[in-house]
Design an enzyme around this catalytic site. Sequence first.
Site, PDB file in Angstrom:
ATOM      1  N   GLY A  70       0.822  -1.214   0.000  1.00 21.63           N
ATOM      2  CA  GLY A  70       0.000   0.000   0.000  1.00 21.63           C
ATOM      3  C   GLY A  70       0.852   1.258   0.000  1.00 21.63           C
ATOM      4  N   TRP A  73       2.355   1.745  -3.417  1.00 18.66           N
ATOM      5  CA  TRP A  73       1.334   2.223  -4.345  1.00 18.66           C
ATOM      6  C   TRP A  73       1.291   3.760  -4.335  1.00 18.66           C
ATOM      7  CZ3 TRP A  73      -1.724   1.105  -8.262  1.00 18.66           C
ATOM      8  CH2 TRP A  73      -2.796   1.962  -8.541  1.00 18.66           C
ATOM      9  N   HIS A  74       1.472   4.343  -3.178  1.00 15.06           N
ATOM     10  CA  HIS A  74       1.415   5.798  -3.063  1.00 15.06           C
ATOM     11  C   HIS A  74       2.682   6.469  -3.580  1.00 15.06           C
ATOM     12  CE1 HIS A  74      -1.987   4.913  -0.425  1.00 15.06           C
ATOM     13  NE2 HIS A  74      -2.403   6.106  -0.780  1.00 15.06           N
ATOM     14  N   GLY A  75       3.778   5.747  -3.651  1.00 17.08           N
ATOM     15  CA  GLY A  75       5.016   6.307  -4.175  1.00 17.08           C
ATOM     16  C   GLY A  75       6.186   5.391  -3.891  1.00 17.08           C
TER      17      GLY A  75
END
Length: 90
Positions: A70, A73-75
């Site tokens: 997760g 996924w954001h960076g």
Amino acid sequence: MAIGMAKLFGFHFPVNFRRPYLASSVTEFWRRWHISLSSWLRDYVWFPLGANRNGALMTYRNLMLTMLLGGLWHGASWNFAIWALITAHG
């Protein structure tokens, strides 16, 4: 516009945002904000890893892997990997 065009072709997408700023708690805000990401992580990462069924050590491993994915996924940055470790232990 993209969602409307997809509906014309028969595709239906899950709701991703459910007015998160009207939430009454941080937990509810998170659920309203990350509906599709949280569902995907739960269904395709957390449960296939075994969720919390095989003792505390495996539960923490599964939680850290899920939160790491997760976070990535954001960076793709060490900041997000560190965030995942902190969140998994919190």
